[in-house]
Design an enzyme around this catalytic site. Structure first.
Site, PDB file in Angstrom:
ATOM      1  N   HIS A 234      -0.638   2.131   1.822  1.00 33.15           N
ATOM      2  CA  HIS A 234       0.803   2.034   2.109  1.00 33.15           C
ATOM      3  C   HIS A 234       1.504   3.387   2.285  1.00 33.15           C
ATOM      4  O   HIS A 234       2.051   3.689   3.346  1.00 33.15           O
ATOM      5  CB  HIS A 234       1.504   1.282   0.970  1.00 33.15           C
ATOM      6  CG  HIS A 234       0.899  -0.041   0.634  1.00 33.15           C
ATOM      7  ND1 HIS A 234       1.026  -1.136   1.451  1.00 33.15           N
ATOM      8  CD2 HIS A 234       0.163  -0.446  -0.429  1.00 33.15           C
ATOM      9  CE1 HIS A 234       0.410  -2.165   0.890  1.00 33.15           C
ATOM     10  NE2 HIS A 234      -0.123  -1.771  -0.250  1.00 33.15           N
TER      11      HIS A 234
HETATM   12  C1  BDR Z   1       3.866  -0.035  -2.686  1.00 30.49           C
HETATM   13  O1  BDR Z   1       3.772  -0.428  -4.053  1.00 30.49           O
HETATM   14  C2  BDR Z   1       2.884   0.395  -4.746  1.00 30.49           C
HETATM   15  O2  BDR Z   1       1.942  -0.372  -5.410  1.00 30.49           O
HETATM   16  C3  BDR Z   1       2.278   1.347  -3.736  1.00 30.49           C
HETATM   17  O3  BDR Z   1       2.146   2.654  -4.288  1.00 30.49           O
HETATM   18  C4  BDR Z   1       3.252   1.332  -2.592  1.00 30.49           C
HETATM   19  O4  BDR Z   1       4.256   2.305  -2.766  1.00 30.49           O
HETATM   20  C5  BDR Z   1       3.211  -1.109  -1.819  1.00 30.49           C
HETATM   21  O5  BDR Z   1       3.798  -2.350  -2.019  1.00 30.49           O
END
Ligand code: BDR
Ligand code: CA
Length: 307
Positions: A237
């Site tokens: 992400h």
């Molecule tokens: C986001 O949530 C966290 O778990 C990850 O680091 C990312 O920023 C994805 O949904």
């Protein structure tokens, strides 16, 4: 051109990799890293951020901030990131945190900046940036752009409706979406295109690099393959948001009206009007597609250039 950037994060496996990408990119002048509780508690995310910066030999201030959302209780996401937040990958301890609190440091930086000059990058719950802008709203005028990994056009990954960062502090996200500055959104629909696969990890391991590249590959290998993608891989992400600042040509995007639901069972759902049906003026740029091969090549080349 190297743009001044203040980055807020909650490392977090993908946050760690996003930090290394930001440090490696000549397009980014990383001036301050602030940390919130998120994927794991602040007592872990802050040492993790320090360790990630330390491994790269970066000398810039890093400081902690919010250990909980504006409203409600703190919750973590250890299933993806492990109890330590870095998937069990142990890094040497980093330099000490700078004294003070994140929101104060963000405001101080913005106060001395030229109008419309500073880019805010948010990779966790939006609490620290929201506290800074809510307590001195005029400072929004110093902001060029706010780039966030948050939200989803379609289904969430925390609840059926909500993505994790948006769900953890929707009120904070609402403050950023309403602050009057351009917001760029890297949502789950975008990051689904950046799947970490065994082949991509092998390609990273084949590069010549140092400790950061090795740790990056180890962290990626620790990510549990996602059910959402039939266990083919895990979405990476946060580096997508940073990559937007490094190589915008890898993305397609459109202007949208974006808001976030703060009440009820859908709390944290982002409402994203891709077709202008609401007639609400656009307040955000939605990143829609990503050239994934070029993205992973960018990541590898950048991080291989670090220590
Ligand atoms: C986001 O949530 C966290 O778990 C990850 O680091 C990312 O920023 C994805 O949904
Ligand atoms: Ca994150």
């Amino acid at each position: 051109m190297s743009r001044p950037v203040l980055l807020d994060c909650d490392p977090g496996t993908d946050d760690a990799i996003a930090l290394w990408l930001a440090l490696a990119a000549p397009e980014i002048d990383l001036q301050l890293v602030t940390v919130a509780g998120g994927n794991v508690g602040l007592e872990r995310t802050l040492p993790n951020a320090r360790a990630v910066l330390g491994l790269a030999g970066a000398a810039l201030p890093v400081m902690g901030g919010a250990d909980r959302p504006l409203i409600g209780v703190f919750r973590s996401e250890t299933q993806v990131h492990g109890m330590d937040g870095l998937g069990g990958v142990v890094l040497p301890e980093g330099p000490p945190a700078a004294p003070g609190l994140a929101a104060d440091a963000i405001r101080e930086r913005l106060r001395t900046a030229a109008p419309g000059s500073v880019t805010l990058v948010g990779l966790g719950p939006a609490t620290n940036f929201a506290l800074a802008l809510a307590t001195e709203p005029a400072l929004a005028g110093r902001v060029a752009e706010i780039v966030l990994m948050t939200g989803a056009v379609g289904e969430g990954n925390w609840t059926a409706a909500a993505e994790f960062n948006a769900a953890m502090d929707p009120e904070a996200l609402a403050i950023l979406l309403g602050c009057g500055r351009p917001v760029t959104l890297a949502t789950l629909d975008l990051t689904a295109q950046a799947l970490v696969t065994p082949e991509r990890i092998a390609a990273l391991r084949a590069l010549k690099g140092g400790a950061c590249l090795h740790a990056c590959a180890d962290i990626l290998a620790a990510l549990p393959p996602s059910r959402r993608f039939g266990h083919r891989g895990a979405p990476l992400h946060d580096p997508c948001a940073v990559a937007w600042l490094v190589a915008p040509d890898l993305f397609t995007h459109r202007a949208v009206a974006a808001s976030v639901v703060c009440e009820g069972p859908d709390r944290g759902r982002t409402r994203i009007d891709r077709w202008g049906r609401s007639k609400i003026p656009a307040n955000a740029r939605l990143l829609e597609t990503l050239d994934a091969e070029a993205f992973f090549a960018l990541l590898g080349a950048g991080i291989a250039g670090l220590r």
